[in-house]
Design a protein around this motif. Structure first.
Motif, PDB file in Angstrom:
ATOM      1  N   VAL A   1       8.330   3.285  -7.606  1.00 19.42           N
ATOM      2  CA  VAL A   1       7.022   2.750  -7.989  1.00 19.42           C
ATOM      3  C   VAL A   1       6.607   3.401  -9.295  1.00 19.42           C
ATOM      4  O   VAL A   1       6.705   4.625  -9.430  1.00 19.42           O
TER       5      VAL A   1
ATOM      6  N   GLN B   1       3.392   3.727 -11.938  1.00 22.67           N
ATOM      7  CA  GLN B   1       1.968   3.489 -12.184  1.00 22.67           C
ATOM      8  C   GLN B   1       1.614   3.902 -13.600  1.00 22.67           C
ATOM      9  O   GLN B   1       2.257   4.783 -14.173  1.00 22.67           O
TER      10      GLN B   1
ATOM     11  N   CYS C   1       0.590  -1.300 -11.575  1.00 23.22           N
ATOM     12  CA  CYS C   1       1.621  -0.785 -10.693  1.00 23.22           C
ATOM     13  C   CYS C   1       2.782  -1.776 -10.685  1.00 23.22           C
ATOM     14  O   CYS C   1       2.565  -2.964 -10.444  1.00 23.22           O
TER      15      CYS C   1
ATOM     16  N   TYR D   1       7.062  -2.167  -9.331  1.00 16.48           N
ATOM     17  CA  TYR D   1       7.965  -1.555  -8.369  1.00 16.48           C
ATOM     18  C   TYR D   1       9.391  -2.076  -8.548  1.00 16.48           C
ATOM     19  O   TYR D   1       9.628  -3.120  -9.146  1.00 16.48           O
TER      20      TYR D   1
ATOM     21  N   TRP E   1      -2.111   0.231  -1.740  1.00 13.21           N
ATOM     22  CA  TRP E   1      -2.866   1.155  -2.572  1.00 13.21           C
ATOM     23  C   TRP E   1      -3.579   2.142  -1.648  1.00 13.21           C
ATOM     24  O   TRP E   1      -4.270   1.740  -0.708  1.00 13.21           O
TER      25      TRP E   1
ATOM     26  N   CYS F   1      -0.274   3.915  -5.783  1.00 12.42           N
ATOM     27  CA  CYS F   1       0.425   2.704  -5.381  1.00 12.42           C
ATOM     28  C   CYS F   1       1.649   3.124  -4.565  1.00 12.42           C
ATOM     29  O   CYS F   1       2.267   4.155  -4.859  1.00 12.42           O
TER      30      CYS F   1
ATOM     31  N   GLY G   1       3.856   6.130  -5.932  1.00  9.66           N
ATOM     32  CA  GLY G   1       3.772   6.386  -7.351  1.00  9.66           C
ATOM     33  C   GLY G   1       3.132   7.746  -7.585  1.00  9.66           C
ATOM     34  O   GLY G   1       2.704   8.425  -6.641  1.00  9.66           O
TER      35      GLY G   1
END
Lengths: 114, 112
Positions: B4, B6, B23, B25, B35, B90, B103
């Motif tokens: 992830v 961010q 965010c 992924y 979140w 995230c 993240g």
């Protein structure tokens, strides 16, 4: 009302001196997790218990151990803390395992190693 | 591997401003997306989630839409308040695994 309680909130230990962090929960959840979170980094799962079954992450150092004597309590033992183990340690619980299950986190214990 | 990414913070906004925290992924399977928010001195709390493509999660005025084509799950709020000041994480959970991938978190500071 606190559901996941971590004690102490701040812990100072000396290099190489064993330390234990504590987590308790009032939710009667089956799963308990320990995460390590270093500054500006993502929380990293160390291990988790599903009931009494212990599940260690492959990259968790042997220096880190855990105990879960009953449903409510889980402990993180660091046998010989190094300077690199200074971090926030987060405990979390969930009723079951899986993405549909919300994890409930405690406020964390910040560990300082001198 | 699964990951992830961010946007880096801190993000500083005035009260009532529009918020976006990006965010994106990478996942090998079909992830659920989340979140989490961490208010000062508290643990992480689930803010919202989405379990399949095009799902929109929403809570407390925050929204995020699961975009499979762009592998994104951006967090938005139309009008932030001082009380929204926190760190936002995230995360994803890949089907068949047993854990979150988080993240690094984005700190939001809202000024009165």
């Amino acid at each position: 009302d606190a559901m996941v309680i971590q004690n102490p909130r701040y812990q100072v230990t000396q290099f190489g001196k064993p330390v234990t962090l504590s987590c308790s929960q009032t939710l009667n959840h089956n799963v308990m997790y320990w995460y390590q979170q270093k500054s500006s980094q993502a929380p990293k799962l160390l291990f988790h218990y599903y009931d009494k079954d212990f599940n260690n992450e492959a990259d968790t150092p042997d220096n880190f151990q855990s105990r879960r004597p009953n449903t409510s309590f889980c402990f993180l033992d660091i046998r010989s803390p190094g300077l690199g183990d200074a971090a926030m340690y987060l405990c979390a619980t969930s009723r079951d395992s899986g993405p549909q299950e919300t994890q409930y986190f405690g406020p964390g214990t910040r560990l300082l190693v001198l | 591997g699964d990951s992830v990414t961010q946007m880096e913070g801190p993000v500083t906004l005035s009260e009532e401003a529009f918020l976006t925290i990006n965010c994106t992924y990478t996942a090998t399977g079909y992830p659920s997306l989340f979140w989490y928010v961490q208010y000062p001195g508290e643990g992480l709390q689930l803010l919202l989630k989405a379990t399949k493509a095009d799902d929109k999660g929403s809570n407390k005025g925050f929204e995020a839409t699961y975009r499979k084509e762009t592998t994104s799950f951006h967090l938005e709020k139309g009008s932030v308040q001082v009380s929204d000041s926190a760190v936002y994480f995230c995360a994803l959970w890949v089907s068949g695994t047993y854990k979150y991938i988080f993240g690094t978190g984005t700190r939001l500071k809202v000024l009165a």
